[in-house]
Design a protein around this motif. Structure first.
Motif, PDB file in Angstrom:
ATOM      1  N   ILE A  23       0.842  -1.205   0.000  1.00 45.99           N
ATOM      2  CA  ILE A  23       0.000   0.000   0.000  1.00 45.99           C
ATOM      3  C   ILE A  23       0.872   1.248   0.000  1.00 45.99           C
ATOM      4  O   ILE A  23       0.620   2.204  -0.748  1.00 45.99           O
ATOM      5  CB  ILE A  23      -0.947  -0.017   1.218  1.00 45.99           C
ATOM      6  CG1 ILE A  23      -2.020  -1.089   1.043  1.00 45.99           C
ATOM      7  CG2 ILE A  23      -1.581   1.360   1.436  1.00 45.99           C
ATOM      8  CD1 ILE A  23      -2.817  -1.370   2.306  1.00 45.99           C
ATOM      9  N   ALA A  24       1.906   1.253   0.837  1.00 44.16           N
ATOM     10  CA  ALA A  24       2.818   2.401   0.884  1.00 44.16           C
ATOM     11  C   ALA A  24       3.515   2.593  -0.458  1.00 44.16           C
ATOM     12  O   ALA A  24       3.689   3.724  -0.937  1.00 44.16           O
ATOM     13  CB  ALA A  24       3.848   2.213   1.999  1.00 44.16           C
ATOM     14  N   ARG A  25       3.890   1.500  -1.087  1.00 49.87           N
ATOM     15  CA  ARG A  25       4.572   1.588  -2.382  1.00 49.87           C
ATOM     16  C   ARG A  25       3.642   2.207  -3.431  1.00 49.87           C
ATOM     17  O   ARG A  25       4.047   3.077  -4.215  1.00 49.87           O
ATOM     18  CB  ARG A  25       5.038   0.186  -2.809  1.00 49.87           C
ATOM     19  CG  ARG A  25       5.986   0.186  -3.991  1.00 49.87           C
ATOM     20  CD  ARG A  25       6.504  -1.207  -4.285  1.00 49.87           C
ATOM     21  NE  ARG A  25       7.384  -1.689  -3.218  1.00 49.87           N
ATOM     22  CZ  ARG A  25       8.664  -1.359  -3.100  1.00 49.87           C
ATOM     23  NH1 ARG A  25       9.219  -0.530  -3.975  1.00 49.87           N
ATOM     24  NH2 ARG A  25       9.392  -1.850  -2.111  1.00 49.87           N
ATOM     25  N   ASP A  26       2.388   1.774  -3.429  1.00 48.76           N
ATOM     26  CA  ASP A  26       1.422   2.355  -4.368  1.00 48.76           C
ATOM     27  C   ASP A  26       1.217   3.842  -4.085  1.00 48.76           C
ATOM     28  O   ASP A  26       1.097   4.660  -5.015  1.00 48.76           O
ATOM     29  CB  ASP A  26       0.086   1.619  -4.289  1.00 48.76           C
ATOM     30  CG  ASP A  26       0.137   0.223  -4.897  1.00 48.76           C
ATOM     31  OD1 ASP A  26       1.091  -0.068  -5.656  1.00 48.76           O
ATOM     32  OD2 ASP A  26      -0.775  -0.578  -4.608  1.00 48.76           O
ATOM     33  N   GLY A  27       1.166   4.192  -2.793  1.00 51.62           N
ATOM     34  CA  GLY A  27       0.985   5.589  -2.437  1.00 51.62           C
ATOM     35  C   GLY A  27       2.134   6.455  -2.895  1.00 51.62           C
ATOM     36  O   GLY A  27       1.937   7.577  -3.387  1.00 51.62           O
ATOM     37  N   LEU A  28       3.349   5.960  -2.754  1.00 44.90           N
ATOM     38  CA  LEU A  28       4.519   6.720  -3.196  1.00 44.90           C
ATOM     39  C   LEU A  28       4.574   6.799  -4.719  1.00 44.90           C
ATOM     40  O   LEU A  28       5.008   7.816  -5.282  1.00 44.90           O
ATOM     41  CB  LEU A  28       5.796   6.089  -2.651  1.00 44.90           C
ATOM     42  CG  LEU A  28       5.981   6.149  -1.137  1.00 44.90           C
ATOM     43  CD1 LEU A  28       7.288   5.458  -0.737  1.00 44.90           C
ATOM     44  CD2 LEU A  28       5.967   7.584  -0.623  1.00 44.90           C
ATOM     45  N   LYS A  29       4.123   5.748  -5.392  1.00 42.53           N
ATOM     46  CA  LYS A  29       4.078   5.795  -6.854  1.00 42.53           C
ATOM     47  C   LYS A  29       3.118   6.880  -7.315  1.00 42.53           C
ATOM     48  O   LYS A  29       3.426   7.668  -8.230  1.00 42.53           O
ATOM     49  CB  LYS A  29       3.660   4.433  -7.407  1.00 42.53           C
ATOM     50  CG  LYS A  29       3.580   4.398  -8.934  1.00 42.53           C
ATOM     51  CD  LYS A  29       3.146   3.027  -9.429  1.00 42.53           C
ATOM     52  CE  LYS A  29       3.046   3.013 -10.960  1.00 42.53           C
ATOM     53  NZ  LYS A  29       2.603   1.674 -11.459  1.00 42.53           N
TER      54      LYS A  29
END
Length: 455
Positions: A396-402
């Protein structure tokens, strides 16, 4: 309304809530502040660093002034004591046992944060090398007894040192033998604050497990993966914990203010000195009923100071502070703010994170807080391994940063800063367990070998 006026106009609960609400800002103005602490030690003896002396903490602070830092001083009998440094929104300060802390400026991207952190560590190393000092990133002191740790000359720490044993058995360990890495994040409105508070509070044990890095106490394994987190379970119940009321209907700025009013005070600043008010009521202070300050009522500055003496797993001031992670190697110092930024600064990510944890009960959250500290990603919540939850959180964090799409000069976005926690989540093996593998293997039971990992 200024502090001077508030001396004559008694503060109301609404004023205290408005102080918290003053942190609201549009998402375009959101920033992230990163903080980390580290243990200083003598490279020759592996002992902690006293404040005094030509090669002590004060000398280290003064040495850093060559890089444009300005000294912050505290009035004491016979003069002033250098207790911190400031530069362009950054602060370097010392914790009760001499732990050396960088409180970073509010910055826009993880790239900025990592540049700031690297610059601080480089400057500190230049000065520290000349003094025979190195630094270690762990959550708990690996070999020192509490009575071996020097006491830093700050007035608030004297008050805390005398009060802590009255309210918990491990408060002095928290003060003198722990180090953490933290991230501070903004909110747009009361509703935004509430959702971010709930998500980050529920998921704080995930961060505890991902960053667990304190398996040693006084030279041997202590039975925990995060001894730092374990210490917080018996420090001071009045001002710590997971704040179940945050999850109840109607929670908002006024609810938190009402809670904070009834947390016993530590001090008030008067004439640049700390006045010991430990155990006293801020509510009584608001009514002008403190014998130590007869007829005097608090200012908003007093309220802001009081808020800094609360230590829940997530703390609300005019922003939210994530407080659940052990300090660690340099890579983890950038990973922690990246994790929370990815989750909290993208609406879809925030909603996905809430879906993960919104059904957890008070009892489950409470149990997970302890289980994450002891068992790391092997803990279980609502029938799922914490490792599986952590994988979801990191994704989820990775998607948010993307989605944030904040790029550096090389065209890279912020997702790379999550690589250290991605490896932990994927493997299920925490930093603490890696240290235990070394202890039982190549180190042959010699905890002193951990100092080889110094910055």
């Amino acid at each position: 309304m200024g502090d001077a006026a508030l001396q004559d106009t008694p503060l109301q609960l609404s004023d205290l809530a408005e102080y918290l609400a003053s942190g609201c800002k549009p998402p375009s103005m959101f920033r992230v502040g990163a903080e980390h602490e580290k243990f200083g030690f003598r490279t020759t003896t592996l002992q902690p660093i006293p404040y005094e002396g030509d090669d002590g903490i004060e000398a280290l602070l003064r040495g850093l002034m060559q890089f444009g830092w300005t000294g912050v001083y505290e009035a004491r009998d016979g003069g002033e004591t250098l207790i911190a440094l400031t530069r362009d929104g950054e602060n370097v300060s010392l914790e009760p046992g001499g732990q050396f802390e960088l409180s970073g400026a509010p910055l826009e991207t993880m790239h900025d944060i990592c540049i700031e952190t690297s610059k601080h560590l480089q400057e500190t190393k230049i000065v520290a090398d000349k003094l025979g000092i190195s630094f270690l990133g762990l959550g708990f002191s690996p070999i020192w007894r509490r009575d071996q740790v020097p006491v830093m000359p700050k007035g608030r720490y004297k008050i805390m040192r005398e009060y802590m044993p009255k309210v918990g058995s491990l408060g002095l360990d928290m003060m003198f033998r722990t180090c953490t890495v933290q991230a501070n994040l903004d909110f747009a409105s009361e509703a935004d604050m509430v959702k971010k508070f709930r998500v980050s509070l529920a998921l704080q044990p995930v961060a505890t497990a991902l960053f667990a890095n304190s398996p040693f106490t006084e030279g041997k394994p202590n039975g925990w993966l995060s001894a730092r987190a374990a210490v917080w379970t018996d420090t001071d119940a009045d001002r710590t914990g997971l704040l179940d009321f945050v999850f109840k209907d109607g929670f908002g700025f006024e609810t938190y203010a009402n809670y904070a009013i009834d947390v016993p005070m530590y001090f008030a600043m008067r004439k640049h000195r700390y006045l010991d008010l430990s155990g006293k009521s801020f509510r009584a202070f608001m009514a002008g009923e403190l014998a130590e300050l007869p007829g005097e009522r608090p200012t908003l500055k007093d309220w802001g100071d009081h808020l800094t003496t609360l230590f829940p797993e997530v703390r609300l001031k005019t922003y939210l502070e994530m407080r659940g992670a052990d300090s660690g190697p340099q890579s983890s110092l950038c990973a922690l703010p990246a994790l929370w930024t990815g989750i909290l600064y993208d609406d879809a990510a925030l909603e996905a994170a809430w879906d993960l944890c919104k059904h957890w009960t008070t009892e489950q959250r409470t149990a997970l807080r302890v289980d994450a500290a002891r068992h790391g990603l092997k803990a279980v919540i609502d029938g799922r391994s914490l490792q599986d939850v952590a994988k979801d959180v990191v994704a989820i964090a990775r998607d948010g940063l993307k989605t944030r799409a904040r790029f550096n000069a090389a065209g890279q976005d912020e997702r790379a800063f999550l690589n250290p926690v991605s490896e932990v989540a994927d493997s299920g093996i925490t930093p603490a367990e890696r240290l235990l593998e070394l202890y039982h293997g190549p180190w042959a039971g010699d905890v002193n070998r951990v100092f080889e990992l110094a910055y």
